[in-house]
Design a protein around this motif. Structure first.
Motif, PDB file in Angstrom:
ATOM      1  N   LEU A 503       1.151 -32.814 -75.216  1.00 33.67           N
ATOM      2  CA  LEU A 503       0.588 -32.523 -74.228  1.00 33.67           C
ATOM      3  C   LEU A 503       1.170 -32.473 -72.810  1.00 33.67           C
ATOM      4  O   LEU A 503       0.968 -31.347 -72.343  1.00 33.67           O
ATOM      5  CB  LEU A 503      -0.863 -33.285 -73.977  1.00 33.67           C
ATOM      6  CG  LEU A 503      -1.786 -33.054 -72.939  1.00 33.67           C
ATOM      7  CD1 LEU A 503      -2.296 -31.344 -73.095  1.00 33.67           C
ATOM      8  CD2 LEU A 503      -2.864 -34.057 -72.753  1.00 33.67           C
ATOM      9  N   LEU A 504       1.846 -33.734 -72.360  1.00 31.69           N
ATOM     10  CA  LEU A 504       2.298 -33.598 -71.177  1.00 31.69           C
ATOM     11  C   LEU A 504       3.676 -32.452 -71.055  1.00 31.69           C
ATOM     12  O   LEU A 504       3.561 -32.041 -69.868  1.00 31.69           O
ATOM     13  CB  LEU A 504       2.859 -34.840 -70.794  1.00 31.69           C
ATOM     14  CG  LEU A 504       1.769 -36.026 -70.679  1.00 31.69           C
ATOM     15  CD1 LEU A 504       2.374 -37.371 -70.021  1.00 31.69           C
ATOM     16  CD2 LEU A 504       0.633 -35.518 -70.186  1.00 31.69           C
ATOM     17  N   ARG A 505       4.279 -32.420 -72.049  1.00 31.21           N
ATOM     18  CA  ARG A 505       5.242 -31.550 -72.056  1.00 31.21           C
ATOM     19  C   ARG A 505       5.016 -30.206 -71.937  1.00 31.21           C
ATOM     20  O   ARG A 505       5.490 -29.402 -71.012  1.00 31.21           O
ATOM     21  CB  ARG A 505       6.035 -31.591 -73.235  1.00 31.21           C
ATOM     22  CG  ARG A 505       7.553 -30.934 -73.092  1.00 31.21           C
ATOM     23  CD  ARG A 505       8.384 -31.310 -74.218  1.00 31.21           C
ATOM     24  NE  ARG A 505       7.791 -31.592 -75.636  1.00 31.21           N
ATOM     25  CZ  ARG A 505       7.670 -33.220 -76.446  1.00 31.21           C
ATOM     26  NH1 ARG A 505       8.335 -33.961 -75.485  1.00 31.21           N
ATOM     27  NH2 ARG A 505       7.276 -32.994 -77.338  1.00 31.21           N
ATOM     28  N   GLN A 506       3.713 -29.777 -72.730  1.00 35.42           N
ATOM     29  CA  GLN A 506       3.107 -28.499 -72.688  1.00 35.42           C
ATOM     30  C   GLN A 506       2.725 -28.060 -71.177  1.00 35.42           C
ATOM     31  O   GLN A 506       2.837 -26.898 -70.707  1.00 35.42           O
ATOM     32  CB  GLN A 506       2.299 -28.311 -73.723  1.00 35.42           C
ATOM     33  CG  GLN A 506       1.233 -27.058 -73.370  1.00 35.42           C
ATOM     34  CD  GLN A 506       1.020 -26.126 -74.488  1.00 35.42           C
ATOM     35  OE1 GLN A 506       1.163 -26.862 -75.845  1.00 35.42           O
ATOM     36  NE2 GLN A 506       0.422 -25.029 -74.258  1.00 35.42           N
ATOM     37  N   LEU A 507       2.073 -29.100 -70.580  1.00 34.06           N
ATOM     38  CA  LEU A 507       1.835 -28.694 -69.297  1.00 34.06           C
ATOM     39  C   LEU A 507       2.851 -28.521 -67.942  1.00 34.06           C
ATOM     40  O   LEU A 507       2.241 -28.143 -67.190  1.00 34.06           O
ATOM     41  CB  LEU A 507       0.636 -30.043 -68.749  1.00 34.06           C
ATOM     42  CG  LEU A 507      -0.526 -30.396 -69.622  1.00 34.06           C
ATOM     43  CD1 LEU A 507      -1.159 -31.728 -69.170  1.00 34.06           C
ATOM     44  CD2 LEU A 507      -1.462 -29.169 -69.359  1.00 34.06           C
ATOM     45  N   LYS A 508       4.038 -28.985 -68.442  1.00 34.23           N
ATOM     46  CA  LYS A 508       5.090 -28.438 -67.417  1.00 34.23           C
ATOM     47  C   LYS A 508       5.838 -27.343 -67.954  1.00 34.23           C
ATOM     48  O   LYS A 508       6.485 -26.525 -67.093  1.00 34.23           O
ATOM     49  CB  LYS A 508       5.852 -30.103 -67.350  1.00 34.23           C
ATOM     50  CG  LYS A 508       5.284 -30.703 -66.555  1.00 34.23           C
ATOM     51  CD  LYS A 508       6.274 -31.559 -65.743  1.00 34.23           C
ATOM     52  CE  LYS A 508       5.674 -31.680 -64.317  1.00 34.23           C
ATOM     53  NZ  LYS A 508       6.708 -32.184 -63.292  1.00 34.23           N
ATOM     54  N   THR A 509       6.186 -27.281 -69.257  1.00 32.50           N
ATOM     55  CA  THR A 509       7.306 -26.507 -69.592  1.00 32.50           C
ATOM     56  C   THR A 509       6.695 -25.283 -70.531  1.00 32.50           C
ATOM     57  O   THR A 509       7.535 -24.515 -71.295  1.00 32.50           O
ATOM     58  CB  THR A 509       8.088 -27.306 -70.681  1.00 32.50           C
ATOM     59  OG1 THR A 509       7.401 -27.536 -71.803  1.00 32.50           O
ATOM     60  CG2 THR A 509       8.774 -28.490 -69.864  1.00 32.50           C
ATOM     61  N   LYS A 510       5.464 -24.742 -70.478  1.00 32.81           N
ATOM     62  CA  LYS A 510       5.028 -23.743 -71.319  1.00 32.81           C
ATOM     63  C   LYS A 510       4.339 -22.847 -70.370  1.00 32.81           C
ATOM     64  O   LYS A 510       3.356 -23.181 -69.422  1.00 32.81           O
ATOM     65  CB  LYS A 510       3.996 -24.316 -72.463  1.00 32.81           C
ATOM     66  CG  LYS A 510       4.957 -24.958 -73.650  1.00 32.81           C
ATOM     67  CD  LYS A 510       5.349 -24.089 -74.587  1.00 32.81           C
ATOM     68  CE  LYS A 510       6.321 -24.701 -75.563  1.00 32.81           C
ATOM     69  NZ  LYS A 510       5.784 -25.640 -76.178  1.00 32.81           N
ATOM     70  N   GLY A 511       4.195 -21.434 -70.978  1.00 31.69           N
ATOM     71  CA  GLY A 511       3.256 -20.519 -70.419  1.00 31.69           C
ATOM     72  C   GLY A 511       2.983 -20.410 -68.861  1.00 31.69           C
ATOM     73  O   GLY A 511       4.169 -20.495 -68.108  1.00 31.69           O
ATOM     74  N   ALA A 512       1.980 -20.295 -68.432  1.00 31.21           N
ATOM     75  CA  ALA A 512       1.579 -20.267 -66.921  1.00 31.21           C
ATOM     76  C   ALA A 512       1.902 -21.325 -66.103  1.00 31.21           C
ATOM     77  O   ALA A 512       2.295 -21.010 -65.067  1.00 31.21           O
ATOM     78  CB  ALA A 512       0.103 -19.647 -66.767  1.00 31.21           C
ATOM     79  N   ALA A 513       1.719 -22.481 -66.754  1.00 27.93           N
ATOM     80  CA  ALA A 513       2.282 -23.522 -65.908  1.00 27.93           C
ATOM     81  C   ALA A 513       3.804 -23.589 -65.587  1.00 27.93           C
ATOM     82  O   ALA A 513       4.286 -23.981 -64.351  1.00 27.93           O
ATOM     83  CB  ALA A 513       1.750 -24.928 -66.437  1.00 27.93           C
ATOM     84  N   LYS A 514       4.434 -23.151 -66.527  1.00 25.35           N
ATOM     85  CA  LYS A 514       5.978 -23.102 -66.588  1.00 25.35           C
ATOM     86  C   LYS A 514       6.275 -22.135 -65.530  1.00 25.35           C
ATOM     87  O   LYS A 514       7.155 -22.264 -64.512  1.00 25.35           O
ATOM     88  CB  LYS A 514       6.426 -23.012 -68.024  1.00 25.35           C
ATOM     89  CG  LYS A 514       8.148 -22.712 -67.841  1.00 25.35           C
ATOM     90  CD  LYS A 514       8.583 -22.085 -69.015  1.00 25.35           C
ATOM     91  CE  LYS A 514      10.085 -21.795 -69.084  1.00 25.35           C
ATOM     92  NZ  LYS A 514      10.463 -20.975 -70.281  1.00 25.35           N
ATOM     93  N   ARG A 515       5.727 -20.996 -65.620  1.00 28.17           N
ATOM     94  CA  ARG A 515       5.961 -19.909 -64.819  1.00 28.17           C
ATOM     95  C   ARG A 515       5.526 -20.577 -62.983  1.00 28.17           C
ATOM     96  O   ARG A 515       6.443 -20.192 -62.229  1.00 28.17           O
ATOM     97  CB  ARG A 515       5.268 -18.650 -64.967  1.00 28.17           C
ATOM     98  CG  ARG A 515       5.583 -17.747 -66.063  1.00 28.17           C
ATOM     99  CD  ARG A 515       4.869 -16.587 -66.037  1.00 28.17           C
ATOM    100  NE  ARG A 515       3.716 -16.458 -66.296  1.00 28.17           N
ATOM    101  CZ  ARG A 515       3.093 -16.635 -67.543  1.00 28.17           C
ATOM    102  NH1 ARG A 515       3.857 -16.629 -68.721  1.00 28.17           N
ATOM    103  NH2 ARG A 515       1.810 -16.553 -67.713  1.00 28.17           N
TER     104      ARG A 515
END
Ligand SMILES: [Zn+2]
Length: 528
Positions: A503-515
């Motif tokens: 979860l924590l990884r996804q919140l930083k490194t995926k999709g809209a949050a990453k952009r």
């Protein structure tokens, strides 16, 4: 009883005094003006607002925005309202033996008689067990009229011969509400009235030429349903959207009695206890457009569909579509709302805070009964027309981050809970908790965005950064709360730890949050 000329709507005056007034006396007593509608039920209050808005839009539409502003500054006198209402008053008789307000043209005395309480939309649903258990005397004339109107404008499908309202079953209504400090009830109603051309894309100046085209109860009902005929916008006045009549009902005034009203508690000499009903009322088909409801367009559909009240009610997740409209999420704000948001300066010279009141019944598809009533207030900020594209863009970026965080939270909570999360059903409470917990933070950011110079990306970066951090923190906290709430013996620690890290990884490194993080970090690097 005439619903324009007789007293039946309870208002609270600025001094705190409450009294029943006739719509024609809406603006009297300027020294102690009416400031709010007092209703015994939330759905009644929403309906009474729409009743008065419909009356004014029908009988006293402003010619243009200049005329609108004049009426805002100087409300019409009782005399002016009297004159404006006169041509329409015959349609507002409630207990006439001829045509009667929101009731079938025929008397229906041979039809089945039903207890009046069946008019209440939440009757028998889980959210209203109140009336199911007690002896029912009936409703006073005021509650009867309101219940009838509330049902006709919200009517759901479900069951053979049940037509829905012109906006479908359980529509979402959005009204503009000016701040109470400087305004009275007149302003709250007038805020939702416009020159026809601003809210009806297809108006042609003929809207009021024949009142039989406005009020369907002045004609024999055009029977809908199978083998019946639909009613399309071309067959009626545009204004009929305020006065739709999908149900064939006739109130029974023969069996009235004395007693206390079961809804508002007031003593009444004329409690109505029954009504006559037959199925297959007006069947609204085609591109009807109600100015107080947002619409969504979807691929393949010929005309836009009215938005239903969503399960869980309206939160900031819907903000962009409901206020600014026409977003990537396919929701178009109600024409009343977009006519205001596109240029708020057209309306007032002084600063006036306006909010969006969103309400309605959530009705599961194909069920005749409502599940729950929802009511919420969303903030609206004034943004200069030339800044609006950037403003909307910034909100889209922020909402995308939230949207993905809510679904990631849902996914990884399930992954922590279950060995085979894929085969488990939906648990809407988890994503819902995210939207609720992050709401205050979102509105804080919205205010900062509205106040910022949107041309300067450097001023937006700290805002984005704070939002990303808030979203991450909220999702993390909620993950811990949801997962720790599970019984300890069912917990597989390795699975929990793995899901949390994902979860924590996804919140930083995926999709809209990453952009958005990339934009924030790029700016930081450039500055260094
Ligand atoms: Zn009552």
């Amino acid at each position: 009883m005439n619903l324009l000329l007789d007293e039946w709507i309870t208002v609270r005056r600025r001094s705190g005094l409450t009294e029943r007034i006739a719509p024609v006396r809406l603006t009297t007593r300027g020294d102690d003006p009416a400031v709010e509608i007092e209703a015994p039920r939330a759905d009644f209050r929403g309906a009474l607002y729409q009743f008065l808005i419909g009356v004014l839009q029908t009988a006293l539409p402003p010619r243009d925005l200049r005329a609108w502003r004049e009426r805002w500054e100087t409300p019409p006198s009782e005399q002016e309202l009297q004159e404006a209402f006169a041509p329409f008053a015959q349609a507002f008789e409630l207990d006439s033996a001829g045509p009667a307000f929101m009731q079938d043209f025929e008397l229906l005395t041979n039809a089945e008689s039903e207890p009046l309480f069946n008019l209440l939309i939440d009757r028998g649903s889980d959210s209203n067990r109140y009336f199911s258990k007690q002896e029912e005397a009936g409703m006073c004339i005021s509650c009867t009229a309101t219940a009838l109107f509330t049902l006709q404008i919200n009517a759901s499908g479900g069951g053979r011969g049940y037509q829905t309202s012109v906006r479908g079953g359980g529509p979402l209504t959005t009204l503009l509400v000016p701040n109470e400090d400087c305004t009275g009830l007149w302003h709250k109603i007038w805020m939702n009235v416009r020159p026809d051309s601003r809210i009806f894309p297809h108006c042609n100046g003929e809207e009021r030429s024949d009142i039989k085209r406005i009020f369907p109860w002045l004609n024999p009902t055009l029977i809908g349903g199978k083998q019946g005929s639909p009613t399309t916008p071309a067959m009626a006045s545009t204004l009929q959207c305020y006065w739709c009549m999908p149900r064939r009902i006739r109130l029974d005034f023969q069996t009235v009695k004395y007693g206390n009203c079961d809804v508002c508690g007031r003593p009444s000499e004329k409690l109505v206890a029954n009504y006559y009903y037959i199925p297959r009322g007006t069947d609204y088909k085609g591109a009807w457009l109600h100015p107080l409801t947002p619409y969504k367009s979807s691929k393949g559909a010929e005309e836009p569909k009215p938005e239903d009240t969503p399960d869980g009610g309206v939160g900031y997740k819907y903000w962009l579509g409901l206020v600014a409209g026409g977003d990537g999420r396919k929701t178009n704000a109600a024409t009343m709302v977009s006519s205001y948001f596109s240029n708020p300066r057209d309306f007032f010279s002084s600063a006036c805070i306006v909010r969006l009141w969103c309400f309605g019944y959530h009705m599961p598809k194909q069920q005749a009964k409502a599940r729950c009533w929802y009511d919420s207030l969303l903030p609206i900020h004034d943004v200069e027309p030339e800044q609006q594209v950037r403003f909307i863009e910034a909100i889209e970026r922020s909402l995308d981050v939230a949207e993905e965080a809510a679904s990631a939270l849902d996914k990884y909570v399930k992954q922590a809970w279950f060995k085979r999360p894929k085969y488990r059903g939906n648990e809407p409470a988890v994503p819902q908790s995210f939207w609720q917990r992050s709401e205050t933070e979102f509105y804080r950011m919205l205010k900062r965005l509205a106040d910022a110079d949107l041309e300067r990306e450097d001023l937006l970066i700290p805002l984005y950064r704070d939002w990303l951090l808030a979203v991450g923190r909220t999702a993390e906290e909620l993950f811990d709360e949801w997962v720790l709430a599970a019984p300890i013996e069912d917990m597989n620690m390795a699975r929990v730890v793995g899901a949390r890290a994902d979860l924590l990884r996804q919140l930083k490194t995926k999709g809209a949050a990453k952009r958005l993080w990339s934009a924030v970090n790029a700016f930081k690097e450039a500055k260094a």
